[in-house]
Enzyme design. Structure first.
Site, PDB file in Angstrom:
ATOM      1  N   ASP A  93       0.838  -1.206   0.000  1.00  0.00           N
ATOM      2  CA  ASP A  93       0.000   0.000   0.000  1.00  0.00           C
ATOM      3  C   ASP A  93       0.876   1.260   0.000  1.00  0.00           C
ATOM      4  OD1 ASP A  93       0.900  -0.116   2.597  1.00  0.00           O
ATOM      5  OD2 ASP A  93      -1.075   0.047   3.531  1.00  0.00           O
ATOM      6  N   SER A  94       2.203   1.078   0.071  1.00  0.00           N
ATOM      7  CA  SER A  94       3.122   2.201  -0.153  1.00  0.00           C
ATOM      8  C   SER A  94       2.891   2.786  -1.539  1.00  0.00           C
ATOM      9  CB  SER A  94       4.581   1.748   0.000  1.00  0.00           C
ATOM     10  OG  SER A  94       4.826   0.592  -0.761  1.00  0.00           O
ATOM     11  N   ASP A 105      -0.879  -6.455  -0.496  1.00  0.00           N
ATOM     12  CA  ASP A 105      -1.111  -5.786   0.786  1.00  0.00           C
ATOM     13  C   ASP A 105      -2.599  -5.482   0.931  1.00  0.00           C
ATOM     14  OD1 ASP A 105       0.079  -4.873   3.062  1.00  0.00           O
ATOM     15  OD2 ASP A 105       0.989  -3.090   2.157  1.00  0.00           O
ATOM     16  N   LYS A 143      -0.882  -9.634   2.824  1.00  0.00           N
ATOM     17  CA  LYS A 143      -0.205  -9.132   4.029  1.00  0.00           C
ATOM     18  C   LYS A 143      -1.185  -8.263   4.805  1.00  0.00           C
ATOM     19  CE  LYS A 143       3.048  -5.752   3.962  1.00  0.00           C
ATOM     20  NZ  LYS A 143       2.364  -4.739   4.808  1.00  0.00           N
ATOM     21  N   GLU A 151      -1.475  -5.758   8.462  1.00  0.00           N
ATOM     22  CA  GLU A 151      -0.749  -5.091   9.551  1.00  0.00           C
ATOM     23  C   GLU A 151      -1.427  -5.378  10.892  1.00  0.00           C
ATOM     24  OE1 GLU A 151      -0.142  -0.901   8.854  1.00  0.00           O
ATOM     25  OE2 GLU A 151       0.817  -1.258   6.904  1.00  0.00           O
ATOM     26  N   GLU A 180       8.919  -4.029  11.021  1.00  0.00           N
ATOM     27  CA  GLU A 180       9.254  -2.698  10.500  1.00  0.00           C
ATOM     28  C   GLU A 180       9.576  -1.725  11.635  1.00  0.00           C
ATOM     29  OE1 GLU A 180       6.623  -1.036   7.543  1.00  0.00           O
ATOM     30  OE2 GLU A 180       7.622   0.920   7.627  1.00  0.00           O
TER      31      GLU A 180
HETATM   32  O1  KIV Z   1       3.449  -1.183   1.648  1.00  0.00           O
HETATM   33  C1  KIV Z   1       4.625  -1.495   1.766  1.00  0.00           C
HETATM   34  O2  KIV Z   1       5.471  -1.152   0.934  1.00  0.00           O
HETATM   35  C2  KIV Z   1       5.017  -2.291   2.927  1.00  0.00           C
HETATM   36  C3  KIV Z   1       6.461  -2.680   3.066  1.00  0.00           C
HETATM   37  C4  KIV Z   1       7.316  -1.546   3.306  1.00  0.00           C
HETATM   38  C5  KIV Z   1       6.655  -3.743   4.075  1.00  0.00           C
HETATM   39  O3  KIV Z   1       4.189  -2.620   3.708  1.00  0.00           O
END
Ligand code: KIV
Length: 291
Positions: A53-54, A92, A122, A124, A191
């Site tokens: 989600d970055s 994510d 993934k 969080e 992280e």
């Molecule tokens: O969204 C992302 O890029 C992340 C990584 C930095 C682990 O969650």
């Protein structure tokens, strides 16, 4: 001197990642958001690609990851899926896609697997995600955990702050990691935590830890690809090592293009299409006769 790294062209699977932990072979992970980057990273031999989600900050220009939607991840996930052959592909779960009930969370994760071609998702959060992880695993969805500085909790943390700096919070992180492992995650991202805490968690877990700002003792490392390549416009975190300066490469190429358009250097004769001499003379004669 940089060594030439040999890597197997075999597909990376979750059992192979677990094997890498046992054999103490470092797992390499990066983020990917589109076809050309994903293809380049996959062909370079990366083990895991995360459509993170970055994306919201690196490619969509948001100030945080919070506005990113399921549909935005989906579009980018499908582009990455078309590019990736070897790496394990993880999607994510964006903020809001797993926070309003187990049923909708499982439904959203299933979409990433069925429509997006992800091999895992993934999420969080620590122990508070344990019931959700169990339901996802029950639905045959592999899950990567993510604890420590979890950007979706930015308002709870009061900013992007290193986590686990006191004995109590370090202990809580270890407990979170153990609970997630028992719930069925196949690995956990650590992280923004002190490397001593990451080292302890890595030693205590059977599953691989993947660090970002968590020191060298994790079983694997992940970075945001745009940070590594120098393609971001935001503050550079302490843990980022920049291996290229794509922003400067792009700027200087574009400045050169603008200059050469203006001087008439571009396009050259070889970069243009031509009529045969015969046809050209007819076209030109016709043109001047009609004047
Ligand atoms: O969204 C992302 O890029 C992340 C990584 C930095 C682990 O969650």
């Amino acid at each position: 001197m940089s060594a030439t790294i040999q890597y197997s062209s075999e597909k990376v699977t979750i059992p192979k990642l677990l094997e890498k932990k046992t054999q103490k072979e470092t797992i390499t992970c990066l983020t990917a958001y589109d076809y050309p980057f994903a293809r380049s990273l996959d062909e370079a031999g990366i083990d895991v690609l995360l459509v993170g989600d970055s994306l919201g900050m690196t490619r969509l220009g948001y100030e945080s990851t919070l506005p990113v939607t399921l549909e935005e991840i989906m579009v980018h996930l499908r582009a990455v899926r078309r590019a990736v052959k070897r790496a394990l592909l993880v999607a994510d779960m964006p903020y809001g896609s797993y926070h309003v009930g187990i049923k909708s969370a499982v439904k959203n994760a299933l979409r990433f697997i069925k429509e997006g071609g992800a091999e895992a998702v993934k999420i969080e959060g620590g122990r508070k995600r344990s019931r959700l992880v169990e339901h996802l695993v029950e639905a045959e969805i592999q899950v990567m955990g993510h604890i420590g500085l979890t950007p979706q909790s930015v308002h709870f943390m009061g900013g992007y702050k290193v986590q686990g700096k006191t004995p109590q919070t370090a202990e809580a992180l270890l407990e979170d990691a153990l609970v997630l492992q028992e719930s069925g995650v196949f690995s956990v991202v650590l992280e923004g935590i002190p490397q001593e805490v990451a080292c302890k968690i890595t030693q205590e877990l059977r599953i691989p830890t993947i660090g970002i700002g968590a020191g060298v003792h994790c079983d694997g490392q992940i970075l945001v690809t745009d940070d590594l390549l120098g393609l971001t416009f935001s503050h550079k975190a302490k843990f980022v090592r920049q291996y290229a300066n794509l922003k400067e490469t792009i700027s200087s190429a574009v400045r050169k293009f603008i200059g050469e358009c203006k001087t008439g250097d571009f396009p050259s004769r070889d970069e243009s299409y031509h009529l045969s001499v015969d046809t050209a003379s007819k076209v030109l004669l016709k043109h001047s006769a009609s004047r």
